[in-house]
Design a protein around this motif. Sequence first.
Motif, PDB file in Angstrom:
ATOM      1  N   ILE A 168       0.849  -1.203   0.000  1.00 25.02           N
ATOM      2  CA  ILE A 168       0.000   0.000   0.000  1.00 25.02           C
ATOM      3  C   ILE A 168       0.881   1.248   0.000  1.00 25.02           C
ATOM      4  CG2 ILE A 168      -1.700   1.314   1.361  1.00 25.02           C
ATOM      5  CD1 ILE A 168      -2.780  -1.496   2.270  1.00 25.02           C
ATOM      6  N   LYS A 169       1.860   1.274   0.892  1.00 25.18           N
ATOM      7  CA  LYS A 169       2.717   2.454   1.046  1.00 25.18           C
ATOM      8  C   LYS A 169       3.478   2.786  -0.235  1.00 25.18           C
ATOM      9  CE  LYS A 169       6.614   3.769   3.746  1.00 25.18           C
ATOM     10  NZ  LYS A 169       7.663   3.085   4.465  1.00 25.18           N
ATOM     11  N   LYS A 170       3.956   1.761  -0.911  1.00 26.92           N
ATOM     12  CA  LYS A 170       4.781   1.988  -2.103  1.00 26.92           C
ATOM     13  C   LYS A 170       3.957   2.180  -3.384  1.00 26.92           C
ATOM     14  CE  LYS A 170       9.106   1.490  -0.639  1.00 26.92           C
ATOM     15  NZ  LYS A 170      10.127   2.514  -0.843  1.00 26.92           N
ATOM     16  N   GLY A 171       2.656   2.097  -3.279  1.00 31.24           N
ATOM     17  CA  GLY A 171       1.820   2.223  -4.480  1.00 31.24           C
ATOM     18  C   GLY A 171       1.931   1.011  -5.394  1.00 31.24           C
ATOM     19  N   ALA A 172       2.193  -0.165  -4.795  1.00 27.98           N
ATOM     20  CA  ALA A 172       2.348  -1.390  -5.589  1.00 27.98           C
ATOM     21  C   ALA A 172       1.001  -2.050  -5.881  1.00 27.98           C
ATOM     22  CB  ALA A 172       3.265  -2.363  -4.852  1.00 27.98           C
ATOM     23  N   ILE A 173      -0.082  -1.446  -5.371  1.00 28.77           N
ATOM     24  CA  ILE A 173      -1.424  -1.953  -5.688  1.00 28.77           C
ATOM     25  C   ILE A 173      -2.121  -0.877  -6.502  1.00 28.77           C
ATOM     26  CG2 ILE A 173      -3.653  -2.715  -4.760  1.00 28.77           C
ATOM     27  CD1 ILE A 173      -2.209  -3.684  -2.256  1.00 28.77           C
ATOM     28  N   GLN A 174      -2.437  -1.192  -7.754  1.00 26.77           N
ATOM     29  CA  GLN A 174      -3.183  -0.221  -8.564  1.00 26.77           C
ATOM     30  C   GLN A 174      -4.579  -0.780  -8.830  1.00 26.77           C
ATOM     31  OE1 GLN A 174      -0.784   1.657 -11.620  1.00 26.77           O
ATOM     32  NE2 GLN A 174       0.891   1.902 -10.165  1.00 26.77           N
ATOM     33  N   CYS A 175      -4.763  -1.555  -9.892  1.00 24.83           N
ATOM     34  CA  CYS A 175      -6.105  -2.132 -10.066  1.00 24.83           C
ATOM     35  C   CYS A 175      -6.354  -3.230  -9.032  1.00 24.83           C
ATOM     36  CB  CYS A 175      -6.296  -2.681 -11.473  1.00 24.83           C
ATOM     37  SG  CYS A 175      -5.564  -4.305 -11.718  1.00 24.83           S
ATOM     38  N   GLY A 176      -5.276  -3.812  -8.509  1.00 25.99           N
ATOM     39  CA  GLY A 176      -5.396  -4.812  -7.449  1.00 25.99           C
ATOM     40  C   GLY A 176      -5.594  -6.233  -7.937  1.00 25.99           C
ATOM     41  N   PHE A 177      -5.699  -6.406  -9.242  1.00 26.41           N
ATOM     42  CA  PHE A 177      -5.996  -7.736  -9.765  1.00 26.41           C
ATOM     43  C   PHE A 177      -4.918  -8.764  -9.402  1.00 26.41           C
ATOM     44  CE2 PHE A 177      -5.789 -10.983 -13.013  1.00 26.41           C
ATOM     45  CZ  PHE A 177      -7.070 -11.482 -12.913  1.00 26.41           C
ATOM     46  N   CYS A 178      -3.662  -8.328  -9.459  1.00 23.83           N
ATOM     47  CA  CYS A 178      -2.557  -9.267  -9.226  1.00 23.83           C
ATOM     48  C   CYS A 178      -2.161  -9.358  -7.757  1.00 23.83           C
ATOM     49  CB  CYS A 178      -1.333  -8.823 -10.023  1.00 23.83           C
ATOM     50  SG  CYS A 178      -0.619  -7.282  -9.394  1.00 23.83           S
ATOM     51  N   SER A 179      -2.666  -8.426  -6.928  1.00 16.93           N
ATOM     52  CA  SER A 179      -2.073  -8.201  -5.607  1.00 16.93           C
ATOM     53  C   SER A 179      -2.136  -9.424  -4.676  1.00 16.93           C
ATOM     54  CB  SER A 179      -2.740  -7.006  -4.926  1.00 16.93           C
ATOM     55  OG  SER A 179      -2.711  -5.898  -5.796  1.00 16.93           O
ATOM     56  N   ALA A 180      -3.270 -10.114  -4.631  1.00 10.57           N
ATOM     57  CA  ALA A 180      -3.372 -11.261  -3.725  1.00 10.57           C
ATOM     58  C   ALA A 180      -2.312 -12.303  -4.076  1.00 10.57           C
ATOM     59  CB  ALA A 180      -4.772 -11.873  -3.809  1.00 10.57           C
ATOM     60  N   GLY A 181      -2.220 -12.641  -5.348  1.00 11.72           N
ATOM     61  CA  GLY A 181      -1.241 -13.646  -5.792  1.00 11.72           C
ATOM     62  C   GLY A 181       0.185 -13.172  -5.581  1.00 11.72           C
ATOM     63  N   MET A 182       0.412 -11.890  -5.827  1.00  9.12           N
ATOM     64  CA  MET A 182       1.747 -11.318  -5.665  1.00  9.12           C
ATOM     65  C   MET A 182       2.193 -11.414  -4.202  1.00  9.12           C
ATOM     66  SD  MET A 182       3.574  -9.999  -8.110  1.00  9.12           S
ATOM     67  CE  MET A 182       3.115  -9.175  -9.602  1.00  9.12           C
ATOM     68  N   CYS A 188       1.531  -8.555 -13.748  1.00  6.22           N
ATOM     69  CA  CYS A 188       0.935  -7.274 -13.344  1.00  6.22           C
ATOM     70  C   CYS A 188       0.901  -6.367 -14.561  1.00  6.22           C
ATOM     71  CB  CYS A 188       1.737  -6.623 -12.221  1.00  6.22           C
ATOM     72  SG  CYS A 188       1.046  -5.013 -11.754  1.00  6.22           S
ATOM     73  N   ARG A 189      -0.282  -5.913 -14.887  1.00  2.00           N
ATOM     74  CA  ARG A 189      -0.431  -5.067 -16.081  1.00  2.00           C
ATOM     75  C   ARG A 189      -0.282  -3.586 -15.745  1.00  2.00           C
ATOM     76  NH1 ARG A 189      -4.474  -8.819 -16.514  1.00  2.00           N
ATOM     77  NH2 ARG A 189      -4.190 -10.305 -18.216  1.00  2.00           N
ATOM     78  N   CYS A 190      -0.250  -3.249 -14.440  1.00  2.00           N
ATOM     79  CA  CYS A 190      -0.331  -1.823 -14.073  1.00  2.00           C
ATOM     80  C   CYS A 190       0.964  -1.199 -13.600  1.00  2.00           C
ATOM     81  CB  CYS A 190      -1.351  -1.633 -12.960  1.00  2.00           C
ATOM     82  SG  CYS A 190      -2.931  -2.390 -13.268  1.00  2.00           S
ATOM     83  N   THR A 191       1.727  -1.892 -12.788  1.00  2.21           N
ATOM     84  CA  THR A 191       2.767  -1.199 -12.012  1.00  2.21           C
ATOM     85  C   THR A 191       4.152  -1.199 -12.638  1.00  2.21           C
ATOM     86  OG1 THR A 191       3.391  -3.181 -10.807  1.00  2.21           O
ATOM     87  CG2 THR A 191       1.605  -1.880  -9.866  1.00  2.21           C
ATOM     88  N   GLY A 192       4.371  -2.035 -13.652  1.00  2.00           N
ATOM     89  CA  GLY A 192       5.729  -2.145 -14.197  1.00  2.00           C
ATOM     90  C   GLY A 192       6.679  -2.868 -13.247  1.00  2.00           C
ATOM     91  N   ILE A 239       8.573  -4.760  -6.465  1.00  2.00           N
ATOM     92  CA  ILE A 239       9.881  -5.236  -5.983  1.00  2.00           C
ATOM     93  C   ILE A 239      10.333  -4.386  -4.787  1.00  2.00           C
ATOM     94  CG2 ILE A 239      12.336  -5.460  -6.615  1.00  2.00           C
ATOM     95  CD1 ILE A 239      11.341  -6.392  -9.403  1.00  2.00           C
ATOM     96  N   GLU A 240      10.146  -3.079  -4.888  1.00  2.00           N
ATOM     97  CA  GLU A 240      10.519  -2.204  -3.762  1.00  2.00           C
ATOM     98  C   GLU A 240       9.703  -2.529  -2.504  1.00  2.00           C
ATOM     99  OE1 GLU A 240      11.788   1.654  -6.446  1.00  2.00           O
ATOM    100  OE2 GLU A 240       9.998   1.786  -5.189  1.00  2.00           O
ATOM    101  N   ALA A 241       8.429  -2.808  -2.698  1.00  2.00           N
ATOM    102  CA  ALA A 241       7.564  -3.136  -1.550  1.00  2.00           C
ATOM    103  C   ALA A 241       8.025  -4.428  -0.884  1.00  2.00           C
ATOM    104  CB  ALA A 241       6.113  -3.265  -2.010  1.00  2.00           C
ATOM    105  N   ILE A 242       8.417  -5.409  -1.680  1.00  2.00           N
ATOM    106  CA  ILE A 242       8.876  -6.689  -1.117  1.00  2.00           C
ATOM    107  C   ILE A 242      10.201  -6.473  -0.370  1.00  2.00           C
ATOM    108  CG2 ILE A 242       9.624  -9.055  -1.664  1.00  2.00           C
ATOM    109  CD1 ILE A 242       7.589  -8.948  -4.044  1.00  2.00           C
ATOM    110  N   GLU A 243      11.077  -5.650  -0.954  1.00  2.00           N
ATOM    111  CA  GLU A 243      12.353  -5.353  -0.280  1.00  2.00           C
ATOM    112  C   GLU A 243      12.110  -4.661   1.056  1.00  2.00           C
ATOM    113  OE1 GLU A 243      15.832  -4.567  -3.536  1.00  2.00           O
ATOM    114  OE2 GLU A 243      14.374  -2.986  -3.263  1.00  2.00           O
ATOM    115  N   GLU A 244      11.196  -3.687   1.047  1.00  2.00           N
ATOM    116  CA  GLU A 244      10.921  -2.944   2.275  1.00  2.00           C
ATOM    117  C   GLU A 244      10.330  -3.860   3.353  1.00  2.00           C
ATOM    118  OE1 GLU A 244       9.046   1.256   2.647  1.00  2.00           O
ATOM    119  OE2 GLU A 244       7.501  -0.181   3.215  1.00  2.00           O
ATOM    120  N   ALA A 245       9.413  -4.739   2.944  1.00  2.00           N
ATOM    121  CA  ALA A 245       8.799  -5.664   3.905  1.00  2.00           C
ATOM    122  C   ALA A 245       9.843  -6.618   4.458  1.00  2.00           C
ATOM    123  CB  ALA A 245       7.663  -6.430   3.241  1.00  2.00           C
TER     124      ALA A 245
END
Length: 166
Positions: free
Chosen positions: A97-111, A139-143, A148-154
């Motif tokens: 959420i913080k890094k803006g890694a969720i846009q449309c959210g379609f991929c987020s659960a699996g990611m 993921c079609r939205c975030t590039g 990757i940054e969100a996973i590193e931060e977590a």
Amino acid sequence: MKVSKTYPLKLNVNGEWKKAEVTPRETLLHVMRERLSHTEVKEGCGKGDCGACAVLLDGKPVNACLTLALQADGQRVVTLKGIGTPDKPHPLQESFIKKGAIQCGFCSAGMIVTAKGLLDKNPKPSREEIGKAISGNLCRCTGYKKIIEAIEEAALKLRRTKNDRR
Ligand code: FES
Ligand code: FES
């Protein structure tokens, strides 16, 4: 009309044992969504190409659409809800959420499920290792950069929390 024979299935879903009667052809995705009401497991392509349906099966990320439910019998299944909830989010969910890694959210659960599987076995992954781990998650939205940054931060946050507890 031919009626398919059903078999008993027992799954430990997010720490709770669940039972269902399933046919040999039913996928884990179908059983999770349609019989056990775990709609947080998302249905995307339905053929193993997008990773939207990822769950942890005995700790390992798998595409639920490619897994027959009976193959998972007796095993532990962890979904997005088993990782964290809105009241008690996991560091991965907070960082996404913080890094803006969720846009449309379609991929987020699996990611997030896939990332959890990675961090459980490799708490300090390199960018390359993160990229490789999520290579089956589309993921079609975030590039991917923000993901990757969100996973590193977590990962960093989880390592710090672990060190603080020592
Ligand atoms: S829905 Fe399972 S990989 Fe796309
Ligand atoms: S956030 Fe839209 S597909 Fe990834």
